[in-house]
Design an enzyme around this catalytic site. Sequence first.
Site, short mmCIF file in Angstrom:
data_model
loop_
_atom_site.label_atom_id
_atom_site.label_comp_id
_atom_site.label_asym_id
_atom_site.label_seq_id
_atom_site.Cartn_x
_atom_site.Cartn_y
_atom_site.Cartn_z
N TYR A 220 32.53 34.92 4.70
CA TYR A 220 31.57 34.92 3.53
C TYR A 220 31.05 36.28 2.95
O TYR A 220 31.11 36.36 1.63
CB TYR A 220 30.15 34.30 4.07
CG TYR A 220 29.02 34.21 3.30
CD1 TYR A 220 28.89 33.13 2.22
CD2 TYR A 220 27.79 34.86 3.61
CE1 TYR A 220 27.71 33.13 1.43
CE2 TYR A 220 26.69 34.77 2.77
CZ TYR A 220 26.50 33.93 1.79
OH TYR A 220 25.33 33.71 0.96
N LYS B 254 31.73 37.68 -0.77
CA LYS B 254 30.59 38.40 -1.51
C LYS B 254 30.88 39.90 -2.04
O LYS B 254 30.45 40.27 -2.96
CB LYS B 254 29.38 38.35 -0.94
CG LYS B 254 28.70 36.93 -0.54
CD LYS B 254 28.33 36.47 -1.81
CE LYS B 254 27.86 35.12 -1.74
NZ LYS B 254 27.35 34.52 -2.88
N HIS C 61 19.57 27.96 8.05
CA HIS C 61 19.33 29.23 8.42
C HIS C 61 17.94 29.05 9.76
O HIS C 61 17.52 27.94 9.70
CB HIS C 61 18.85 30.28 7.38
CG HIS C 61 19.99 30.42 6.66
ND1 HIS C 61 20.27 30.20 5.25
CD2 HIS C 61 20.95 31.20 6.63
CE1 HIS C 61 21.28 30.57 4.66
NE2 HIS C 61 21.78 31.30 5.64
N SER D 269 24.49 38.97 -0.73
CA SER D 269 23.50 38.88 0.23
C SER D 269 23.85 40.02 1.25
O SER D 269 24.63 40.64 1.05
CB SER D 269 24.44 37.42 1.18
OG SER D 269 24.02 37.59 2.50
N SER D 270 22.62 40.21 2.04
CA SER D 270 22.74 41.28 2.89
C SER D 270 23.83 41.25 3.93
O SER D 270 23.94 42.26 4.70
CB SER D 270 21.09 41.39 3.63
OG SER D 270 20.96 40.32 4.28
N CYS D 271 24.38 40.23 4.20
CA CYS D 271 25.27 40.18 5.30
C CYS D 271 26.62 40.77 4.88
O CYS D 271 27.39 41.04 5.43
CB CYS D 271 25.92 38.65 5.59
SG CYS D 271 26.70 37.88 4.31
N1 LIG Z 1 19.69 31.26 1.39
C1 LIG Z 1 19.66 32.44 1.66
O1 LIG Z 1 19.01 32.64 2.65
C2 LIG Z 1 20.37 33.22 0.94
C3 LIG Z 1 20.07 34.87 1.25
C4 LIG Z 1 20.76 35.92 0.42
C5 LIG Z 1 21.41 35.38 -0.57
N2 LIG Z 1 21.87 33.97 -0.87
C6 LIG Z 1 22.35 33.79 -1.85
O2 LIG Z 1 22.03 33.19 -3.30
C7 LIG Z 1 22.86 32.26 -3.73
C8 LIG Z 1 22.30 30.77 -3.91
O3 LIG Z 1 22.12 30.28 -2.26
P1 LIG Z 1 21.39 29.23 -1.99
O4 LIG Z 1 20.56 29.53 -0.70
O5 LIG Z 1 20.44 28.62 -3.17
O6 LIG Z 1 22.37 28.09 -1.72
P2 LIG Z 1 22.18 26.52 -1.99
O7 LIG Z 1 20.75 25.92 -1.77
O8 LIG Z 1 23.14 25.84 -0.87
O9 LIG Z 1 22.63 26.35 -3.34
C9 LIG Z 1 23.91 26.36 -3.87
C10 LIG Z 1 24.24 25.80 -5.27
O10 LIG Z 1 25.65 26.06 -5.42
C11 LIG Z 1 25.96 24.66 -5.99
N3 LIG Z 1 27.27 24.71 -5.72
C12 LIG Z 1 28.10 24.82 -4.39
N4 LIG Z 1 29.21 24.64 -4.45
C13 LIG Z 1 29.68 24.12 -5.84
C14 LIG Z 1 30.73 23.85 -6.57
N5 LIG Z 1 32.00 23.72 -5.94
N6 LIG Z 1 30.72 23.24 -8.04
C15 LIG Z 1 29.42 23.10 -8.43
N7 LIG Z 1 28.23 23.82 -7.95
C16 LIG Z 1 28.36 24.22 -6.41
C17 LIG Z 1 25.18 23.77 -5.02
O11 LIG Z 1 25.45 22.54 -5.72
P3 LIG Z 1 25.02 21.27 -4.66
O12 LIG Z 1 23.39 20.88 -5.02
O13 LIG Z 1 25.79 19.97 -5.55
O14 LIG Z 1 25.64 21.43 -3.51
C18 LIG Z 1 23.81 24.33 -5.32
O15 LIG Z 1 23.29 24.15 -6.62
C19 LIG Z 1 24.01 32.32 -3.02
O16 LIG Z 1 25.16 33.23 -3.57
C20 LIG Z 1 23.83 33.00 -1.58
O17 LIG Z 1 24.72 33.83 -1.22
C21 LIG Z 1 21.09 33.13 -0.07
#
Ligand SMILES: NC(=O)c1ccc[n+]([C@@H]2O[C@H](COP(=O)([O-])OP(=O)(O)OC[C@H]3O[C@@H](n4cnc5c(N)ncnc54)[C@H](OP(=O)(O)O)[C@@H]3O)[C@@H](O)[C@H]2O)c1
Length: 319
Positions: free
Chosen positions: A137, A141, A180, A108-110
């Site tokens: 976090y 990362k 967010h 992530s950009s953070c």
């Molecule tokens: N959202 C943003 O703005 C953003 C920005 C930059 C980077 N990212 C990166 O993109 C990636 C995905 O983010 P996202 O926004 O898609 O997050 P999200 O919607 O919260 O999805 C996270 C996923 O991880 C699963 N998960 C979490 N803990 C788990 C565990 N203990 N066992 C099995 N599965 C688990 C969740 O399952 P459940 O559905 O069961 O909870 C869900 O499928 C991350 O690495 C994040 O750092 C996100």
Amino acid sequence: MNSNSKVLVAGSTGMVGSAILRNLKSQGYENIYSAPRSHFDLTKQEDVERYFHANEPEYVFLAAAKVGGILANQKYTADFIRDNLLIQTNIIDAAYRYGVKKLLFLGSSCIYPKFPNIPITEDQLMTGPLEPSNDSYAIAKIAGIKMCRAYREQYGFNAISAMPTNLYGPNDNFDLETSHVLPALMRKCHEGKDKLDHDLGDSFTPSIVLWGDGSPKREFLHVDDLAEACVFLMQNYDQAEHINVGTGEDISIKELAETIADVVGFKGEFVWNTDKPNGTPRKLLDTSKINSLGWYPTIGVRRGIKQTYDWYLENEDRL
Ligand SMILES: NC(=O)c1ccc[n+]([C@@H]2O[C@H](COP(=O)([O-])OP(=O)(O)OC[C@H]3O[C@@H](n4cnc5c(N)ncnc54)[C@H](OP(=O)(O)O)[C@@H]3O)[C@@H](O)[C@H]2O)c1
């Protein structure tokens, strides 16, 4: 990676994982696997081991993580560092040991310093202090990036890292406690509009209070663009250095709020609480590296917000 490859999308129920799944399906990939939390707690090494032993994937998108907005990051600092370190360590290590051909880790950009030079180039990693509100976090990362590089150096494992900017889109988190800024604004505008339409009549003007003066600028990438970039990188990028994924353009929070209000049809007003901090004035990734490989986003902010709001309306009952 070809259409018959066995591909694992870890985190496939999340916003990013579900978008990668949709993208792979649309490109004709036929052997796509997921590891749902109901069967595999990815923080548990034995569950990850059981998964890789049974399924032997060839390519892995690591989109499973503990993710949240500023409030969640400040409240659950231990959970954020522990869960993210455990998930990524378990998966990267198992992927290497079970002979996975390539893994893409999502950061992530953070990870970048609190006061970077704009636009933020990849080489600004670890050049200054982090934003304290989400450093648990961010440090997890950064460890993930380093782990991918170390496994490449020592074991020759083809692990790459992508650093997306702020994302939004279908399957985003709309819970006001943990979300967010963009989904939170969308929900507030929607609920404000509902009040105006149903409860309180024409004489009432609902207002939404927002922190700061609305001047800080941020970058927002639609998750379908990110998914396209992840599949593109899996097919075209094999280097140790992490790579930024963004739009290359930023907009002010005020402009974002007004665009969302317009799309949602919220006719109330925004009240800017200038007693609260603005945060970093600008945060924009330098995307020249991924652009030079031939990848560009295609979904503009207004179209992306409209598409996300349509999804929100269709799924409101279960959010
Ligand atoms: N959202 C943003 O703005 C953003 C920005 C930059 C980077 N990212 C990166 O993109 C990636 C995905 O983010 P996202 O926004 O898609 O997050 P999200 O919607 O919260 O999805 C996270 C996923 O991880 C699963 N998960 C979490 N803990 C788990 C565990 N203990 N066992 C099995 N599965 C688990 C969740 O399952 P459940 O559905 O069961 O909870 C869900 O499928 C991350 O690495 C994040 O750092 C996100």
